[in-house]
Design a protein around this motif. Structure first.
Motif, PDB file in Angstrom:
ATOM      1  N   HIS A 110       1.189  12.299  12.864  1.00 44.71           N
ATOM      2  CA  HIS A 110       1.878  11.023  12.400  1.00 44.71           C
ATOM      3  C   HIS A 110       1.440  10.740  10.748  1.00 44.71           C
ATOM      4  O   HIS A 110       1.608   9.526  10.300  1.00 44.71           O
ATOM      5  CB  HIS A 110       1.216   9.608  13.226  1.00 44.71           C
ATOM      6  N   HIS A 112       2.938  10.327   7.219  1.00 42.17           N
ATOM      7  CA  HIS A 112       4.391   9.588   6.873  1.00 42.17           C
ATOM      8  C   HIS A 112       4.875  10.387   5.581  1.00 42.17           C
ATOM      9  O   HIS A 112       5.741   9.922   4.867  1.00 42.17           O
ATOM     10  CB  HIS A 112       4.307   8.232   6.383  1.00 42.17           C
ATOM     11  N   HIS A 208      -2.990   4.930  11.152  1.00 42.94           N
ATOM     12  CA  HIS A 208      -1.791   5.814  10.640  1.00 42.94           C
ATOM     13  C   HIS A 208      -1.892   6.479   9.349  1.00 42.94           C
ATOM     14  O   HIS A 208      -2.437   5.856   8.433  1.00 42.94           O
ATOM     15  CB  HIS A 208      -0.718   4.569  10.268  1.00 42.94           C
ATOM     16  N   GLN A 246      -2.461   3.832  18.139  1.00 46.02           N
ATOM     17  CA  GLN A 246      -2.589   3.378  16.740  1.00 46.02           C
ATOM     18  C   GLN A 246      -1.295   2.334  16.665  1.00 46.02           C
ATOM     19  O   GLN A 246      -1.037   2.084  15.297  1.00 46.02           O
ATOM     20  CB  GLN A 246      -2.604   4.244  15.551  1.00 46.02           C
ATOM     21  N   GLU A 350       3.593   5.570  20.431  1.00 43.25           N
ATOM     22  CA  GLU A 350       2.374   4.911  19.698  1.00 43.25           C
ATOM     23  C   GLU A 350       2.155   3.622  20.650  1.00 43.25           C
ATOM     24  O   GLU A 350       2.413   2.686  20.274  1.00 43.25           O
ATOM     25  CB  GLU A 350       3.154   4.588  18.187  1.00 43.25           C
ATOM     26  N   TYR A 380       7.290   2.873  19.571  1.00 41.89           N
ATOM     27  CA  TYR A 380       5.947   2.072  19.878  1.00 41.89           C
ATOM     28  C   TYR A 380       6.104   1.724  21.346  1.00 41.89           C
ATOM     29  O   TYR A 380       7.156   1.801  21.814  1.00 41.89           O
ATOM     30  CB  TYR A 380       6.094   0.670  19.031  1.00 41.89           C
TER      31      TYR A 380
HETATM   32 ZN    ZN Z   1       3.644   4.658  13.395  1.00 40.63          ZN
END
Ligand code: ZN
Length: 425
Positions: A110, A112, A208, A246, A350, A380
């Motif tokens: 994950h 970013h 994250h 998370q 998530e 999510y």
């Molecule tokens: Zn996320």
């Protein structure tokens, strides 16, 4: 005489059953591949057009741990990316020899700050992902697993779950609402020149990795890079990071002072990644070595309806298509894994931390592990009660498949737990 005779027979039966159930040696092997694109590619932290980059901090990796006992062989793979769909994962599964697809768990860290692996469409429906790069990554992933298979060697295992201390993560929406538990699985060489040394150390923790994020012109594994380096410098072997529950919105605690300021650079990635590594090593340090752990793996198909207009739009317009998915429904692989006293469940997205707590509490182990964003990452996952509730949840509700995603996951996960053997006592 007869008593002795009977006793001998009894002993033989007991010995026979012990050798039958426990005679097979656990084996472990690990391997890595660097998947940093050269030249660098734009990076993605979510839906929309990826951002161009000028430099890299650290490398992106695929990391694989293979475990074998008797006829059971399992691969746990992590990839430094925002999310890794089964469309890509299945290309690797098809190239891996000697492990059934259902026993290959593929989780995204994950970060970013890595290339777009969803091929997200922009407002005009155009995608900007480099499909050639993604296909190359799927081959690197299969190569890493195939190499790990060739390295399989007798091993023991240590597993532990403990609370981390220090400034690692917090909930951006509600600071205290996160799970500080960190799960650690360590495979240790049981013979040969490296006897007693770790083959691999797996860290399972909810955070994250977005210290750097997608907006700074930097490609990076974020805090996961320093986590790997620290573990490997301290104990050797291969380090893996598997994220956990998370969602909404457990993130790296890079807060500075009291005015909403954050540290957003590589030094902060190092501070957090190395702190998490040190905590993980501390947690596993006192764990008992399991010389004869059970190894069990099972998988189920899990489907979700797609209600979110945004998710429908992505599924309709992304050039990465799967016959298993449509605009109205997606399906994925759900895994349960027992490794000695530890039990692992995968989460294809998530999950919010309350879902994580609930599922862990109901698992048949004192050492629950949740591998988040594993086998798929469908956005999510909220309970129906949380869905569309607080204004703070607008974003996570929009980027969820729908109101029932969390409920469907929870009931499928607990059904799988109840229909599977418990972890070792
Ligand atoms: Zn996320």
């Amino acid at each position: 005489m007869r008593t002795i005779y009977r006793y001998t027979i009894l002993c033989s039966i007991v010995l026979f059953s012990i050798s039958f159930a426990h005679g097979q040696q656990l084996k472990a092997g690990a391997a890595i591949r660097i998947i940093t694109p050269n030249p660098l590619l734009p990076v993605s932290g979510g839906v929309g057009t990826p951002n161009p980059v000028k430099e890299k901090q650290g490398e992106l990796y695929v990391r694989a741990l293979v475990l074998e006992k008797g006829a059971t062989r399992v691969a746990i793979v992590s990839v430094d990316n925002l999310g890794w769909t089964s469309i890509l994962g299945n290309r690797s599964r098809a190239l891996i020899k000697g492990i059934p697809a259902g026993n290959i768990l593929i989780g995204a860290t994950h970060t970013h700050s890595a290339p777009d692996a969803y091929a997200f469409p922009d407002e005009k429906g155009q995608a900007h992902a480099d499909l050639g790069y993604l296909d190359w990554c799927t081959k690197q992933m299969a190569d890493a697993v195939n190499e790990a298979i060739t390295k399989l060697a007798p091993a023991t295992i240590k597993t532990a779950v403990g609370e981390t201390k220090g400034k690692i993560s917090y909930n951006y929406y509600a600071p205290e609402l996160f799970d500080p538990r960190c799960g650690v699985i360590q495979a240790i060489a049981a013979s040969g020149a490296d006897k007693g040394k770790p083959i691999a150390t797996l860290v399972n923790y909810a955070v994250h990795p977005e210290v750097i994020g997608p907006d700074r012109g930097i490609l990076s594994p974020d805090l996961c890079g320093p986590l790997y380096s620290r573990i490997e410098a301290k104990v050797g072997g291969v380090a893996l990071f598997l994220n956990s529950a998370q969602g909404g919105m457990v993130t790296a605690d890079n807060r500075v002072g009291h005015e909403g300021k954050e540290a957003n650079d590589w030094n902060e990635c190092k501070r957090i990644g190395e702190l998490l590594a040190d905590e993980a090593l501390q947690i596993i340090d006192g764990a008992k070595e399991q010389t004869d752990p059970a190894l069990y793996c099972t998988s189920r198909k899990l489907s979700f309806p797609v209600e979110s207009p945004l998710m429908k739009y992505i599924l309709h317009n992304s050039p990465l298509k799967s016959a298993a998915n449509s605009e109205d429904s997606v399906s994925t692989q759900l895994n349960l894994l027992n490794i000695g006293t530890a039990q692992v469940l995968t989460v294809p997205g998530e999950a919010l931390p309350n879902i994580g707590y609930y599922v862990k509490r109901n698992m048949h182990t004192r050492q629950p592990f949740l591998f988040g964003l594993t086998n798929d990452a469908f956005g999510y996952m909220l309970t129906k009660v949380d869905f569309g509730s607080f204004k703070r949840y607008d974003y996570v509700s929009r980027t969820s498949l729908g109101e029932l995603t969390g409920e469907i996951y929870i009931s499928a996960a607990l059904k799988l737990v109840n229909e599977s053997p418990a972890a070792d006592k």
